[in-house]
Each structure stands twice: as structure tokens, then as C-alpha cells.
Design an enzyme around this catalytic site. Structure first.
Site, PDB file in Angstrom:
ATOM      1  N   SER A 139       0.854  -1.186   0.000  1.00  0.00           N
ATOM      2  CA  SER A 139       0.000   0.000   0.000  1.00  0.00           C
ATOM      3  C   SER A 139       0.886   1.231   0.000  1.00  0.00           C
ATOM      4  O   SER A 139       2.009   1.202   0.514  1.00  0.00           O
ATOM      5  CB  SER A 139      -0.882   0.005   1.247  1.00  0.00           C
ATOM      6  OG  SER A 139      -1.515   1.261   1.421  1.00  0.00           O
ATOM      7  N   TYR A 152      -2.297   0.403   9.958  1.00  0.00           N
ATOM      8  CA  TYR A 152      -2.313  -0.372   8.711  1.00  0.00           C
ATOM      9  C   TYR A 152      -1.027  -0.135   7.924  1.00  0.00           C
ATOM     10  O   TYR A 152      -0.402  -1.078   7.430  1.00  0.00           O
ATOM     11  CB  TYR A 152      -3.529   0.037   7.885  1.00  0.00           C
ATOM     12  CG  TYR A 152      -3.630  -0.645   6.532  1.00  0.00           C
ATOM     13  CD1 TYR A 152      -4.093  -1.954   6.432  1.00  0.00           C
ATOM     14  CD2 TYR A 152      -3.294   0.038   5.367  1.00  0.00           C
ATOM     15  CE1 TYR A 152      -4.207  -2.571   5.199  1.00  0.00           C
ATOM     16  CE2 TYR A 152      -3.416  -0.573   4.133  1.00  0.00           C
ATOM     17  CZ  TYR A 152      -3.873  -1.871   4.053  1.00  0.00           C
ATOM     18  OH  TYR A 152      -3.972  -2.469   2.819  1.00  0.00           O
TER      19      TYR A 152
END
Length: 231
Positions: A139, A152
Site C-alpha cells: 500500500s 495499517y
């Protein structure tokens, strides 16, 4: 036929990539927690003539990881391992000052510990494959400081480092960490439910992943948008 294990394969990028591989003649072992959705995906992909083993479960369960690799061996081995299953740590996302530590632990267990556990289970088969490869879904939050994405993002940064070291330690394999860029997924909707801006369909990212398989560049971290632009 080559065999791929794909986690988080019932929807989103996992399903889209699985469908592309099935269309190319790959056999598949698919994982997701939602058994009904996973079976629906498997049924759809079998229409391509692929052999598909749909194994619902939680990747943090060591026994489930053993079952995934055993299922792949029954189909002929493991040529590609795709770690796509992800956990956010909090839904919706919150600032670090409010992030439950149990949520962070869950994100690390799913995104990092389980990914390594599955790699370790599959390594003998990957090493024996003619062109063994590991693909981890990263990500941009692993590299950029976005508010509320700290837990995250930290887990994905750890996954990136894991992939980088695995690539150095296993020169006979290809190990790619891929930042897919913005996508319209259930994960993103759960992370930021108030954001209704349009985002690309995960299907649009698949050609970047297929390019890695076709060209087999060196192990490393790649951005899907760059892979698509360079074509």
C-alpha cells in the site's frame, strides 16, 4: 498447469487476479473468510476450465495455512504465492492516539505474521517450481504518512521489509511487493466510509500484476501505476 495460492480471493483485487490467472490456464487455491463468497468465486472461475480449490478460513490459523499449501500440492505444487488478505486494525480507521492495541495486533498478525507463515509453509514447493514467485500486496500507506492510516501502514511497511529480505535470501525466486494504488474495494470503504469519491476498479490493476509474471523483473517493490504507464 502452474498453480497459484491467493489469499483474500473472494472479492476485490484477489478475485480479479484469480480470474485473470484462470483465464490463462492456471489452477488455483483460494482463501477467504467468507465461505459462501469464496465458493461463488470458485464456481465462476471453474468456467474457464481451471481446477479451483476453495478453502475458507483465517490466514492467522497455522492449520489453515498448512491446508492451503497441501491443496496446492494436490494440484501439482506452488508456482505463485499471493499474500493479498489484509486487516485494517480499526474500522473505520482512527488516529494512532485512539488505535486499539488489539486492532494493531490483528493487522500485524494478518498482514505480516500470517504472510510469513504461509511463505515458510510453501517455500519447499516454491523452490522446486520452474519459476517460483511470491507477490505481496502492499500500500502507499506503507511509505507515506497519511493520518489515521498509521497502524495499517506500519503493518504494510513491515510486509515490504519482509518481502525485500526474502528476495535477498531466496535468489532463486522472484519476490515482488506491489503497491496497487487507489482501488474501489470493500477494505477501503470500511477504512474511510465517508469517502465517496470514485476510485478505479481492482480489475484495472491486474495487467500490472500480469506484467510481473510475464517479464519476471528482479525482486523488489513495484507500483502498479508505474508498471501500467511503462507499457
Amino acid at each position: 498447469m502452474p498453480v497459484a495460492i491467493i489469499t483474500g480471493a473472494s472479492k476485490g483485487l484477489g478475485r480479479a487476479f484469480a480470474e485473470a490467472l484462470a483465464a490463462r490456464g492456471w489452477d488455483l487455491v483460494l482463501d477467504a473468510r467468507d465461505a459462501e463468497a469464496l465458493q461463488g468465486t470458485a464456481t465462476a472461475l471453474e468456467a474457464y476450465g481451471a481446477r479451483v480449490a476453495a478453502l475458507p478460513g483465517d490466514v492467522t490459523d497455522a492449520g489453515h495455512r498448512v491446508a492451503l499449501v497441501a491443496g496446492a500440492r494436490l494440484l501439482g505444487g506452488v508456482d505463485l504465492l499471493v499474500s493479498n488478505a489484509s486487516a485494517l486494525g480499526a474500522e473505520p480507521l482512527v488516529r494512532l492516539a485512539e488505535l486499539p492495541l488489539d486492532g494493531l495486533r490483528r493487522a500485524l498478525e494478518v498482514n505480516v505474521v500470517a504472510a510469513l507463515g504461509l511463505v515458510r509453509e510453501a517455500l519447499p514447493s516454491l523452490r522446486a517450481a520452474p519459476a517460483g514467485a511470491v507477490l505481496t500486496v502492499s500500500s502507499d500507506a506503507a511509505a507515506e504518512a497519511y493520518q489515521t492510516w498509521g497502524g495499517y501502514g506500519a503493518s504494510k511497511a513491515a510486509l515490504d521489509q519482509l518481502a525485500a529480505v526474502l528476495g535477498a535470501e531466496e535468489p532463486g525466486l522472484r519476490v515482488w511487493a506491489v503497491d496497487p494504488g487507489d482501488m474501489a474495494t470493500d477494505l477501503y470503504a470500511a477504512a474511510v466510509p465517508d469517502d465517496d469519491d470514485p476510485r478505479p476498479d481492482p480489475v484495472s490493476v491486474v495487467p500490472a500484476l500480469l506484467r510481473l509474471l510475464d517479464e519476471r523483473p528482479a525482486s523488489g517493490r513495484y507500483g502498479a501505476p508505474a508498471l501500467l504507464e511503462e507499457r
